[in-house]
Design an enzyme around this catalytic site. Structure first.
Site, PDB file in Angstrom:
ATOM      1  N   GLU A 192     -18.039  86.511  49.895  1.00 25.53           N
ATOM      2  CA  GLU A 192     -18.583  86.292  48.390  1.00 25.53           C
ATOM      3  C   GLU A 192     -19.972  86.103  48.341  1.00 25.53           C
ATOM      4  O   GLU A 192     -20.580  85.583  47.188  1.00 25.53           O
ATOM      5  CB  GLU A 192     -17.783  85.170  47.776  1.00 25.53           C
ATOM      6  CG  GLU A 192     -16.414  85.300  47.196  1.00 25.53           C
ATOM      7  CD  GLU A 192     -15.415  86.000  48.532  1.00 25.53           C
ATOM      8  OE1 GLU A 192     -14.909  87.313  48.242  1.00 25.53           O
ATOM      9  OE2 GLU A 192     -15.069  85.519  49.299  1.00 25.53           O
ATOM     10  N   ASN A 276     -12.625  91.770  51.740  1.00 23.17           N
ATOM     11  CA  ASN A 276     -12.981  92.524  50.482  1.00 23.17           C
ATOM     12  C   ASN A 276     -14.383  93.207  50.776  1.00 23.17           C
ATOM     13  O   ASN A 276     -15.385  92.590  51.269  1.00 23.17           O
ATOM     14  CB  ASN A 276     -13.133  91.707  49.160  1.00 23.17           C
ATOM     15  CG  ASN A 276     -13.976  90.564  49.287  1.00 23.17           C
ATOM     16  OD1 ASN A 276     -13.787  89.436  50.190  1.00 23.17           O
ATOM     17  ND2 ASN A 276     -15.019  90.506  48.741  1.00 23.17           N
ATOM     18  N   ASP A 318     -10.253  92.082  44.822  1.00 27.00           N
ATOM     19  CA  ASP A 318     -10.406  91.184  45.993  1.00 27.00           C
ATOM     20  C   ASP A 318      -9.017  90.901  46.917  1.00 27.00           C
ATOM     21  O   ASP A 318      -8.839  89.862  47.129  1.00 27.00           O
ATOM     22  CB  ASP A 318     -10.683  89.974  45.358  1.00 27.00           C
ATOM     23  CG  ASP A 318     -11.091  88.769  46.316  1.00 27.00           C
ATOM     24  OD1 ASP A 318     -11.973  89.297  47.371  1.00 27.00           O
ATOM     25  OD2 ASP A 318     -10.693  87.734  46.603  1.00 27.00           O
TER      26      ASP A 318
END
Length: 617
Positions: A192, A276, A318
């Site tokens: 992220e 991801n 995700d």
């Protein structure tokens, strides 16, 4: 169709015996009285041969003793038990305690690393740690700030340490490590934050780097051979990753490796999954984004990749692919195969030949999954191995700044990192699952090192017309690709499962219950509420001739991030705060290890003698 392992093959898989395995780890794992690796064995089966506690007497379990960690936030992973010493870890600041099981749990030593608390701000989904590892007389701790430390198992003294990443650009660690042969293999968190995923092998002797393999980028940096690294039976070809990204997006492309690792000592292959692609806005990264969302098989000595399988090309939801790979030997269509079974965040349960990477099974393990209709299994099709995306739930096809609603599963997947278990006695896999859906709105985002690089707003909620709450605990047939039984839970089952020779499977719930169920039928045999929600993994060991069950409680993790971090905005925690808002009505923070036993002399009776005599409840 399916035949269970014979005893010799089971012993090989479950103990990790082989010429290639680290001898100290192999020896420790082969003794069922110990719990010497987070996943139970190199094959990640989370199965124990201990059977003093069995389905006839498990209803009489009672608390034997408990230990407070003195730390709040989410407690994932489990203790280790080696040579009658228990090693307990905590979330940040990543304390480690060595408890003398022969002396009333006396603290032999404690280790508390000095870490910059700024690392907390760049940890995506709570300050969790999935535990320590053991090898060559050392306890191996990979801290949140990416410092890998080797501690003397007897004294707690530092033998060496090395920094594996840079929290200033979002690189952190939440995972355990895998000691193999003369090396220890570590990953990295931070998808992220635009971190470029990788695994690195360090030499156990001194912490020096042995090899490093990136998830994305040039072939030489990924440690791939374009002609001999295979994907679904075909060579991946030159520049396979670079050709699937636009420009230099691969440099901040995610594919982090914060999950679990397994190892086949006969093939000398290490297996793991990548996470991801960055950003969560799929419009900013056209292409398949290889090799994010991929199962990887690598040579333990060199890191060279033997085969890949990308489960979710060009991820739009995700659905990190980092969940555990469980290794078994089973018969498929009359042929004995070396299998790898993986329950992915995307809701599909995969079975592959772990030697070749051949895809054998890809079926939904949650009936609510709707983002794709199927995975194409025809090798002659140009869609072979690819999920068939439903347009209504495609966040890219719906476009930026459009809220795509009703997507199942949510970003935390039909199963996140909470590890499943496998029993060679039943041939079934026992899987803790999430039964959660989401709304997902992608938006344009710019990359700045060390700042969130998400690019989507999420809302999570229970699956509509649910077959029970926000979670289920299921038994899965990996050859048939079907659920055998399913137990509904009010909240996601965020605890790792444990299967035992006693015919029982254990798991924990987010409200804090430790539960024991019949491995064949799923009937509940025992339940006890611990002081806080359980996101830890159930383990077992034997001391002084008596079997014990242990589990860490301490609510948190992604599902419990609202409680753990004091968040109240429903969209915080990447959408989890709103989805799990009711959890605060059932539990509160607090880190504790709870250990269970049978009362009195009951534990002395072998499973055969206890047949039909115990009570259940």
């Amino acid at each position: 169709m399916k035949h269970l392992l014979n005893s010799a093959a089971a012993a090989l898989i479950l103990s990790g015996v082989g010429a290639h395995a680290n001898e100290s780890v192999t020896e420790a794992i082969s003794n069922p009285q110990q719990w010497a690796i987070q996943t139970g064995d190199y094959a990640n089966t989370r199965y124990s041969q201990l059977d003093q506690i069995n389905k006839e007497n498990v209803g009489d379990l009672r608390v034997s003793w408990s230990f407070s960690t003195g730390v709040l936030r989410g407690h994932e992973g489990s203790p280790l038990v080696i040579d009658n010493v228990m090693y307990v870890h905590t979330p940040f600041p990543n304390k480690v305690f060595a408890l003398d099981l022969a002396n009333d749990g006396k603290i032999m030593w404690r280790y508390e690393p000095q870490q910059n608390p700024d690392v907390i701000a760049v940890m995506c989904c709570d300050t969790v740690s999935r535990g320590v590892a053991y090898a060559d007389g050392m306890i191996l701790l990979h801290q949140a700030d990416t410092t890998l430390v080797a501690l003397d198992a007897k004294t707690g003294e530092e033998k060496w340490k090395v920094v594996t990443g840079d929290p200033a650009i979002g690189e952190t660690n939440t995972a355990t490590v895998l000691p193999v042969k003369d090396k220890v293999i570590v990953g990295v968190s931070g998808g992220e934050y635009g971190v470029r995923g990788r695994v690195t092998a360090y030499n156990l002797s001194d912490g020096s780097e042995a090899w490093k393999a990136y998830s994305t980028g040039p072939d030489e940096e990924m440690l791939v051979d374009p002609e001999n690294t295979m994907h679904l039976g075909k060579p991946i070809g030159a520049d396979s990753s670079l050709n699937s990204w636009e420009g230099d997006q691969w440099k901040i492309g995610g594919g982090t490796t914060w999950g679990w690792y397994s190892y086949d000592p006969d093939l000398n292959l290490v297996y793991y999954g990548t996470g991801n692609p960055s950003t969560w806005n799929p419009s900013q990264r056209p292409g398949d984004n290889r090799w994010s969302m991929t199962i990887m098989a690598r040579d333990a000595d060199t890191g060279m990749a033997k085969w890949f399988y990308q489960m979710t090309p060009h991820d739009e939801w995700d659905y990190d692919g980092v969940n555990e790979m469980i290794l078994t030997d089973q018969e498929v269509d009359g042929e004995q195969r070396k299998l790898l079974t993986h329950f992915d965040r995307n809701g599909f349960g995969y079975t592959l030949d772990r030697e070749t990477g051949e895809l054998l099974v890809a079926e939904k393990f949650d009936p609510a999954v709707n983002w794709a209709t199927e995975v194409v299994m025809d090798p002659e099709s140009d869609q072979y191995g690819r999920p068939q995306v439903v347009a209504d739930y495609s966040t890219e096809q719906n476009g930026e700044d459009v809220n795509s609603t009703g997507i199942c599963p949510a970003a935390l997947g039909s199963k996140d990192q909470q590890p499943a278990a496998y029993s060679p006695d039943t041939g079934l896999f026992y899987v803790p699952t999430n039964h959660v859906c989401m709304d997902y709105e992608p938006f344009r985002v710019a990359y700045t090192a060390g700042q969130p690089y998400v690019g989507a707003t999420l809302a999570m909620y229970p699956a509509p017309d649910s077959h029970g709450g926000m979670g289920n605990f299921i038994a899965w047939d990996n050859v048939a690709g079907e659920i055998k039984w399913s137990l509904p839970e009010q909240f996601s089952v965020w605890s790792g499962a444990l299967a035992t020779k006693g015919g029982i499977v254990f798991y924990g719930t987010l409200e804090g219950y430790l539960k024991a169920v019949d491995a064949e039928t799923g009937d509940e045999l025992y339940s006890f509420k611990t002081p806080s929600g359980i996101i830890g993994n159930v383990m077992t060991y034997e001391a002084n001739g008596k079997q014990y069950i242990g589990v860490l409680s301490g609510v948190g993790g992604w599902a419990g991030i609202g409680l753990a971090a004091g968040l109240t905005n429903p969209n915080d925690g990447l959408g989890a705060v709103g989805g799990y808002a009711a959890l605060s009505d059932y539990t509160e923070l607090g880190g504790q290890l709870t250990v269970f036993e049978l009362p009195g002399d009951m534990a002395a009776a072998p499973a055969e003698a206890a047949e039909g005599e115990g009570t259940s409840g």
